[in-house]
Design an enzyme around this catalytic site. Structure first.
Site, PDB file in Angstrom:
ATOM      1  N   ARG A 134       0.583  -1.206   0.049  1.00 54.61           N
ATOM      2  CA  ARG A 134       0.388  -0.487  -0.216  1.00 54.61           C
ATOM      3  C   ARG A 134       0.720   1.325   0.045  1.00 54.61           C
ATOM      4  NH1 ARG A 134      -3.047  -3.840   2.248  1.00 54.61           N
ATOM      5  NH2 ARG A 134      -2.159  -3.445   5.016  1.00 54.61           N
ATOM      6  N   GLU A 164       5.157 -11.679  13.015  1.00 57.57           N
ATOM      7  CA  GLU A 164       4.114 -12.480  13.764  1.00 57.57           C
ATOM      8  C   GLU A 164       5.135 -13.102  14.289  1.00 57.57           C
ATOM      9  OE1 GLU A 164      -0.226 -13.564  14.955  1.00 57.57           O
ATOM     10  OE2 GLU A 164       0.372 -12.035  14.700  1.00 57.57           O
TER      11      GLU A 164
END
Length: 246
Positions: free
Chosen positions: A118, A155
Site C-alpha cells: 500500500r 509475528e
C-alpha cells in the site's frame, strides 16, 4: 488466534522470578526498552506535540472517517484498517496526498521509498509532486534485477525486504511511505536497508498509526505491558502520521 492471546510469556506477578522458559524473552524486551534513549523519547514527545497541532487541520477528521474498520479480519481479534474506502472518496484521497506534499515539498527530498504494497498507492503521487523519484521496497523475488535485502521479524517467523541495487545513491535524502504503522517492523527494515547504502532518512510517513499496541519481539501485546511501541522501534528516525487509531 485472538489478539489477546498473542501475549509475551511474562510472569503474572511482577515480583515473581521468571522461569527458565520466560527469562530470555523478558531479558530481550528489557534490552530493547533500555535501548530507547532519553534523546529519542524527547524527540518523540516533540513529534507528538507537532502532530497534535497538525491534527487540528479540518481535513484530518474527514480522512479518518473515510477509513473503514473491519473487525476480525484477517483473523479473530484484528481490527483491520481498510483504506480502500478512502481511495473511493476522491476528496479525502486528494487531501491525504496534499497533506503529505505540503509537509515535504521544499525539503530537498530526492527519494520517496514506498513499502509494498500500500506504500505503492501513496508514494508515487507524493514523489511526483515534490520532484523526487519513487523507489519500491518489495517482498522477496519480486524485483527482476540485482537486489540488496534486509531481514525483519514477523509475528511468526521472518521475512525480507528488497530494493534494486543502484536505485538510490549515498547522500540522497529519502522519505519512507506506508499506509500504516503497527509494530514498526517493516519501517525499521526499510530504514536499515536505505541507511546501509548511505541514504539519509528525513522521515517515515504513514496514513494510520495503531497506537494501542506495543511490540515484544515480533508479537503484538497490550499497551500497558512491558515493551516498546512501533514508533519507539524506529529509534531516532521521525515518524509522521495523519490518523491515530487505538
Amino acid at each position: 488466534l485472538p489478539l489477546s492471546q498473542l501475549l509475551c510469556s511474562l510472569p503474572q506477578n511482577p515480583k515473581s522470578i521468571p522461569s527458565e522458559s520466560t527469562r530470555p524473552r523478558v531479558e530481550f524486551h528489557q534490552r530493547v526498552t533500555n535501548s530507547v534513549t532519553k534523546s529519542t523519547k524527547q524527540k518523540m514527545a516533540s513529534q507528538d506535540e507537532e502532530q497534535q497541532q497538525q491534527q487540528q487541520d479540518p481535513r484530518i477528521p474527514k480522512i479518518s472517517s473515510a477509513i473503514r474498520v473491519i473487525p476480525n479480519f484477517p483473523k479473530p481479534g484484528i481490527m483491520f484498517q481498510d483504506i480502500t474506502t478512502l481511495l473511493l472518496d476522491t476528496k479525502a484521497f486528494s487531501d491525504t496526498i496534499d497533506l503529505f506534499v505540503e509537509r515535504y515539498k521544499g525539503q530537498n527530498i530526492s527519494v520517496v521509498a514506498g513499502i509494498e504494497a500500500r506504500g505503492f498507492i501513496f508514494g508515487p503521487p507524493i514523489a511526483l509532486a515534490i520532484g523526487a523519484k519513487f523507489v519500491p521496497m518489495r517482498k522477496p523475488n519480486k524485483l527482476p534485477g540485482e537486489v540488496i535485502s534486509e531481514e525483519y521479524s514477523l509475528e511468526y517467523g521472518k521475512d525480507k525486504m528488497e530494493m534494486h541495487v543502484g536505485a538510490v545513491q549515498a547522500g540522497e535524502r529519502a522519505l519512507i511511505i506506508d499506509d500504516l504503522v503497527a509494530t514498526g517492523g517493516t519501517l525499521s527494515a526499510a530504514i536499515r536497508l536505505l541507511e546501509r547504502v548511505g541514504v539519509h532518512i528525513v522521515e517515515c510517513a504513514c496514513v494510520i498509526e495503531l497506537s494501542g499496541l506495543k511490540v515484544c519481539g515480533a508479537n503484538l501485546i497490550p499497551l500497558a505491558a512491558l515493551s516498546i511501541t512501533g514508533r519507539e522501534r524506529l529509534g531516532d528516525t521521525p515518524l509522521f502520521v495523519l490518523v491515530n487509531s487505538a
